[in-house]
Enzyme design. Structure first.
Site, PDB file in Angstrom:
ATOM      1  N   CYS A 182       0.832  -1.213   0.000  1.00 34.49           N
ATOM      2  CA  CYS A 182       0.000   0.000   0.000  1.00 34.49           C
ATOM      3  C   CYS A 182       0.860   1.254   0.000  1.00 34.49           C
ATOM      4  CB  CYS A 182      -0.931  -0.011   1.214  1.00 34.49           C
ATOM      5  SG  CYS A 182      -1.964   1.457   1.290  1.00 34.49           S
ATOM      6  N   CYS A 214      -0.448   4.122   2.046  1.00 38.57           N
ATOM      7  CA  CYS A 214      -0.265   3.999   3.506  1.00 38.57           C
ATOM      8  C   CYS A 214       1.192   4.276   3.892  1.00 38.57           C
ATOM      9  CB  CYS A 214      -0.576   2.592   4.010  1.00 38.57           C
ATOM     10  SG  CYS A 214      -2.016   1.828   3.309  1.00 38.57           S
ATOM     11  N   ASP A 215       2.119   3.714   3.127  1.00 41.00           N
ATOM     12  CA  ASP A 215       3.518   3.683   3.558  1.00 41.00           C
ATOM     13  C   ASP A 215       4.462   4.558   2.742  1.00 41.00           C
ATOM     14  OD1 ASP A 215       2.689   1.791   5.389  1.00 41.00           O
ATOM     15  OD2 ASP A 215       3.100   0.111   4.066  1.00 41.00           O
TER      16      ASP A 215
END
Ligand code: NDP
Length: 326
Positions: A137, A140-141
């Site tokens: 992701c 997300c990261d």
């Protein structure tokens, strides 16, 4: 440990589950939504959503899901933060599910909206370096790789979107695809090729994620050319696997028919599974469209059919073919 009874038990809280809840609540079915491990579903790990109707400008995925949840609660849905660990469908209605909390959920109808999860390559090093350079992701990261070298693996919409997103954080993004053409939409491909921060490596697969999980994490990817078979190496700090999704149907194995990839089978054009009173909507039963708006659409259909199913049972009749009442 408590037991919760409802006329409509919904498992999953993405667009499908929450839309089913909105319709179910308005039909006075007092739905319960058991949210699952990722409340709000896949849209909570994305950023810009530009194709959900009703918003001229891009909206944020997490915001959209908060609004859907607020709407579902406003009309009478009970949201419960729990994860279903077992379901009993075989015995017929009422359907019984048990949560990770130990609570029991009894539904006169069951709406399955468990969605799908990111797939992994299964290459050596991928699991060991998960969270230490390897992720599924970017939204997300990606932030953790500010100014670093990153790679995205895949050739679909997700991979291209992730590569484009990563250009917000890095000037050195490599997209690695196993073929020589992408399956992503043309508009995304145009944006990809217009970016001078993204380099595409064609006909390459990742055969190994290399690095030291205990010290520094991922250092490079070992690649194999799918045409020549030649191996090469790419130094990266982060690698994002974006090769599609697998449906979350483990709970229903042996209880509901599925296709070869594990997607729940429904009567064509409806959310009806093989078991009367059990409906499947959203990505868990759709490997073709997989959009937030199609998930919402099938969630609506599941709630309408659940209501019709209970109404027909109440008068001892089969559900009518046409939904004139709606
Ligand atoms: P897709 O299934 O569309 O694409 C998966 C990609 O990963 C393909 O390019 C595939 O290669 C590659 N791949 C699969 N397995 C492997 C493997 N083992 N090794 C290497 N590469 C592999 O998945 P997406 O997640 O991209 O998209 C899923 C759905 O969601 C699609 O319908 C998409 O349109 C939709 N979507 C829409 C968005 C939007 O509208 N904004 C955003 C994101 C997704 P190959 O091409 O060779 O098969």
């Amino acid at each position: 440990m408590a037991t919760h009874h409802t006329r409509m038990l919904i498992i999953g809280s993405g667009p499908a589950g929450l839309t089913a809840a909105i319709y179910g609540a308005r039909a006075m079915m007092a739905p319960i939504v058991v949210q699952g491990l990722q409340p709000g579903g896949q849209l909570t790990i994305t950023t810009d959503v530009e194709n959900y109707p009703g918003f001229r400008d891009a909206v944020q995925g997490p915001w959209l899901m908060q609004e859907m949840q607020a709407q579902a609660e406003h009309v009478g849905t009970r949201m419960i933060w729990d994860t279903i660990v077992s379901v009993d469908i075989d015995g017929g209605a009422p359907f019984r599910a048990v949560g990770d909390s130990g609570d029991e959920y009894i539904g006169e109808t069951l709406v399955i909206a468990t969605g799908a999860q990111a797939k992994w390559l299964g290459a050596p090093g991928e699991q060991e370096l998960g969270g230490k350079g390897v992720s599924a992701c970017a939204t997300c990261d990606g932030f953790f790789y500010r100014g670093k070298r990153v790679a995205v693996i895949g050739g679909g919409n997700t991979a291209v979107e992730e590569a484009l997103y990563l250009t917000n954080h890095s000037d050195n993004v490599t997209l690695i695809h196993r073929r020589d053409s992408l399956r992503a939409e043309q508009i995304l491909q145009q944006r990809l090729h217009a970016s001078d921060k993204i380099n595409v490596l064609w006909n390459k697969e990742v055969v190994r994620f290399a690095g030291d999980a205990a010290a520094g994490g991922l250092t490079h990817l070992v690649l194999r050319d799918t045409v020549t078979g030649e191996d090469s190496s790419l130094e990266v700090d982060g690698a994002f696997v974006a090769i599609g999704h697998a449906p979350a149907t483990e709970l229903f194995k042996g209880q509901l028919p599925m296709d070869d990839n594990g997607y729940l089978l429904v009567e064509p054009g409806t959310p009806k599974t093989a078991v009367p009173g059990v409906f499947a909507c959203g990505d868990v039963a759709d490997h073709v469209y997989r959009q937030a708006v199609t998930a919402a659409g099938t969630g609506c259909m599941a709630a309408l059919d659940a209501e019709r199913h209970l109404a027909a049972q109440a008068i001892g009749a089969e559900p009518p073919v046409a939904a004139a009442a709606y």
